[in-house]
Design an enzyme around this catalytic site. Structure first.
Site, mmCIF file in Angstrom:
data_model
loop_
_atom_site.group_PDB
_atom_site.id
_atom_site.type_symbol
_atom_site.label_atom_id
_atom_site.label_comp_id
_atom_site.label_asym_id
_atom_site.label_seq_id
_atom_site.Cartn_x
_atom_site.Cartn_y
_atom_site.Cartn_z
ATOM 1 N N CYS A 114 0.825 -1.226 0.000
ATOM 2 C CA CYS A 114 0.000 0.000 0.000
ATOM 3 C C CYS A 114 0.855 1.270 0.000
ATOM 4 O O CYS A 114 0.401 2.320 -0.438
ATOM 5 C CB CYS A 114 -0.929 0.021 1.202
ATOM 6 S SG CYS A 114 -1.977 -1.417 1.259
ATOM 7 N N HIS B 115 -3.766 7.079 1.232
ATOM 8 C CA HIS B 115 -3.952 5.770 0.595
ATOM 9 C C HIS B 115 -5.365 5.304 0.926
ATOM 10 O O HIS B 115 -5.804 5.399 2.075
ATOM 11 C CB HIS B 115 -2.911 4.777 1.118
ATOM 12 C CG HIS B 115 -3.328 3.357 0.938
ATOM 13 N ND1 HIS B 115 -3.700 2.849 -0.294
ATOM 14 C CD2 HIS B 115 -3.476 2.334 1.825
ATOM 15 C CE1 HIS B 115 -4.048 1.582 -0.145
ATOM 16 N NE2 HIS B 115 -3.931 1.249 1.127
ATOM 17 N N ASN C 113 -9.929 -0.725 -2.262
ATOM 18 C CA ASN C 113 -8.510 -0.510 -1.959
ATOM 19 C C ASN C 113 -7.685 -1.129 -3.091
ATOM 20 O O ASN C 113 -7.666 -2.346 -3.257
ATOM 21 C CB ASN C 113 -8.197 -1.172 -0.609
ATOM 22 C CG ASN C 113 -6.726 -1.058 -0.210
ATOM 23 O OD1 ASN C 113 -5.882 -0.705 -1.018
ATOM 24 N ND2 ASN C 113 -6.433 -1.388 1.036
HETATM 25 O O1 UT7 Z 1 -4.434 -1.171 2.746
HETATM 26 C C1 UT7 Z 1 -3.602 -1.842 3.634
HETATM 27 C C2 UT7 Z 1 -3.937 -1.525 5.014
HETATM 28 N N1 UT7 Z 1 -5.224 -2.106 5.350
HETATM 29 C C3 UT7 Z 1 -5.962 -1.510 6.231
HETATM 30 O O2 UT7 Z 1 -5.628 -0.471 6.712
HETATM 31 C C4 UT7 Z 1 -7.217 -2.225 6.643
HETATM 32 C C5 UT7 Z 1 -7.389 -2.085 8.120
HETATM 33 N N2 UT7 Z 1 -8.518 -2.834 8.670
HETATM 34 C C6 UT7 Z 1 -9.797 -2.631 8.315
HETATM 35 O O3 UT7 Z 1 -10.084 -1.837 7.449
HETATM 36 C C7 UT7 Z 1 -10.876 -3.340 9.093
HETATM 37 O O4 UT7 Z 1 -10.285 -4.045 10.155
HETATM 38 C C8 UT7 Z 1 -11.714 -4.328 8.205
HETATM 39 C C9 UT7 Z 1 -12.590 -3.566 7.249
HETATM 40 C C10 UT7 Z 1 -10.798 -5.251 7.427
HETATM 41 C C11 UT7 Z 1 -12.610 -5.198 9.069
HETATM 42 O O5 UT7 Z 1 -13.452 -4.358 9.855
HETATM 43 P P1 UT7 Z 1 -13.588 -4.608 11.418
HETATM 44 O O6 UT7 Z 1 -14.520 -3.601 11.914
HETATM 45 O O7 UT7 Z 1 -12.184 -4.613 11.990
HETATM 46 O O8 UT7 Z 1 -14.267 -6.029 11.479
HETATM 47 P P2 UT7 Z 1 -13.728 -7.384 12.143
HETATM 48 O O9 UT7 Z 1 -12.603 -7.951 11.345
HETATM 49 O O10 UT7 Z 1 -13.527 -7.163 13.614
HETATM 50 O O11 UT7 Z 1 -14.977 -8.333 11.956
HETATM 51 C C12 UT7 Z 1 -16.231 -8.076 12.630
HETATM 52 C C13 UT7 Z 1 -17.213 -9.152 12.264
HETATM 53 C C14 UT7 Z 1 -16.679 -10.569 12.450
HETATM 54 O O12 UT7 Z 1 -17.735 -11.373 12.908
HETATM 55 P P3 UT7 Z 1 -17.870 -11.739 14.479
HETATM 56 O O13 UT7 Z 1 -16.606 -12.443 14.823
HETATM 57 O O14 UT7 Z 1 -18.008 -10.417 15.189
HETATM 58 O O15 UT7 Z 1 -19.080 -12.574 14.525
HETATM 59 C C15 UT7 Z 1 -16.307 -10.994 11.059
HETATM 60 O O16 UT7 Z 1 -16.353 -12.396 10.874
HETATM 61 O O17 UT7 Z 1 -17.568 -9.060 10.880
HETATM 62 C C16 UT7 Z 1 -17.395 -10.338 10.231
HETATM 63 N N3 UT7 Z 1 -17.011 -10.108 8.839
HETATM 64 C C17 UT7 Z 1 -17.903 -9.881 7.864
HETATM 65 N N4 UT7 Z 1 -19.240 -9.835 7.875
HETATM 66 C C18 UT7 Z 1 -19.851 -9.559 6.699
HETATM 67 C C19 UT7 Z 1 -15.756 -10.038 8.318
HETATM 68 N N5 UT7 Z 1 -15.826 -9.768 7.002
HETATM 69 C C20 UT7 Z 1 -17.151 -9.669 6.691
HETATM 70 C C21 UT7 Z 1 -17.845 -9.397 5.506
HETATM 71 N N6 UT7 Z 1 -19.188 -9.342 5.565
HETATM 72 N N7 UT7 Z 1 -17.217 -9.145 4.328
#
Ligand code: UT7
Length: 340
Positions: A117, A267, A297
């Site tokens: 990135c 980014h 992204n």
């Molecule tokens: O570009 C390089 C750098 N990258 C970044 O900066 C990305 C940084 N991270 C993020 O943007 C966020 O962490 C994400 C968008 C990837 C994820 O968001 P989050 O709010 O951190 O969600 P999470 O990973 O804590 O997941 C929350 C819940 C989980 O379910 P439970 O365990 O709470 O039941 C996941 O399994 O959301 C679930 N989940 C989804 N649900 C529906 C994960 N992916 C999905 C999905 N659709 N696509």
């Protein structure tokens, strides 16, 4: 005094639009989750994920053609290529040489940058150093990605695959002594390799093997190793710490303040990260440009695509002070502060 000025810019994305609802047909996800957590509404994928034509180098080539046209230059005027990507056409060689051939450039140097990135910011920093040391005059700097061929579109990969999109952006950075021209005023680059496993693709790699394991133990090669994996929360927390640090460092180095800034282009990792940073610095909406809503992204391509759209749309004018900042896998992060 020699300056590094942006002479031309362009971008190219595949025509095929993939909405959040389209992804919900492939995995358990929905528009509401993706929009709320990331801000993304749609992204571009090449139509056929196995298309051998619409490659990373090819998208870079299309963006480069536009940048050349914008600069009023021809491929023969380019004396160096810097190509940033994490999704190259081949495991090796890199995309830079493929682009050199596609453009029909002379046997100029072509350098590949592997900083994910932060790849475009790193690439611009390197190009700036070559220009300031009078080694090259017109450097083509490209960020390009085809993610769609290498994502896990099953439920197991949904935390990653809804985020990434395909696309490319290109800039021509040129040497000039014109006192009215823009210039790169400050750069910084950082890394913290102890977090390599927090956002990575393991295969193929010397640590994890490839051919031997694929031949002898194909069942033991897991999806987790083949597809990108991300510790999303951890990456998010580091991003919101490192973004402000690198931004402030660039401003301080150039003797500027946040109030001097005309445009900030982060980014495009996650709209929530960009909004957090915007709020922290008290930047008004018109001084921050985001387009993650439409492209997702695109890692190394996200900044040049956004910069290109912002310039095309008249949101950045000649003379404006612009800050580009990135954070991503590595971890790597950094900024480029320039006058357009
Ligand atoms: O570009 C390089 C750098 N990258 C970044 O900066 C990305 C940084 N991270 C993020 O943007 C966020 O962490 C994400 C968008 C990837 C994820 O968001 P989050 O709010 O951190 O969600 P999470 O990973 O804590 O997941 C929350 C819940 C989980 O379910 P439970 O365990 O709470 O039941 C996941 O399994 O959301 C679930 N989940 C989804 N649900 C529906 C994960 N992916 C999905 C999905 N659709 N696509």
């Amino acid at each position: 005094m020699i300056k590094s000025t942006i002479k031309g810019i362009g971008f190219h994305v595949p025509d095929h639009v993939v909405s959040n609802d389209d992804l919900a047909k492939l995995m358990t996800t929905n528009d509401e989750w993706i929009t709320e957590r990331t801000g993304i509404k749609e992204r571009r994928h090449r139509i056929n994920r196995n298309d051998a034509q619409e490659t990373t180098a090819f998208l870079g080539y299309k963006a480069s053609e536009k940048a050349l046209q914008h600069a009023g230059l021809e491929a023969k005027d380019i004396d160096y290529i810097i190509f940033a990507t994490l999704s190259p056409d081949y495991y090796f060689p890199g995309c830079g040489v493929i682009l050199q051939d596609m453009l029909g450039c002379d046997t100029i140097g072509a350098l590949d940058i592997r900083n994910q990135c932060s790849g475009f910011v790193y690439a611009m920093s390197v190009a700036n150093a070559f220009i300031k040391s009078r080694i090259y005059k017109n450097i083509l700097v490209v960020g390009s990605e085809v993610h769609s061929f290498g994502l896990d579109f099953s439920d197991k990969g949904r935390g990653v695959s809804v985020i990434f999109g395909d696309g490319a952006g290109a800039v021509i950075l040129s040497a000039t002594e014109d006192e009215n021209a823009g210039d790169i005023l400050a750069v910084n680059m950082h890394s913290e390799g102890k977090y390599a496993d927090e956002l990575c693709t393991k295969f193929p790699g010397s640590k994890y093997g490839w051919s031997d394991r694929m031949r002898t133990e194909p069942d033991q090669v897991t999806d987790e190793e083949v597809y990108p994996k991300m510790n999303g929360n951890f990456v998010f927390k580091n991003a919101v710490t490192r973004f402000p640090e690198t931004m402030q460092e660039a401003l301080d180095k150039a003797g500027k303040t946040i109030e001097d800034l005309d445009m900030f282009i982060p980014h495009q990792a996650n709209l929530r990260i960009a909004q957090f940073v915007q709020q922290k610095f008290g930047l008004p909406d018109e001084k921050v440009f985001n387009n993650i809503q439409r492209y997702g992204n695109t890692t190394a391509a996200s900044i040049p695509i956004a910069l290109s759209e912002a310039i095309e749309g008249g949101k950045i004018k000649r003379g404006d002070l612009v800050l580009l900042s990135a954070f991503g896998s590595g971890f790597t992060w950094g900024s480029v502060l320039f006058q357009y």
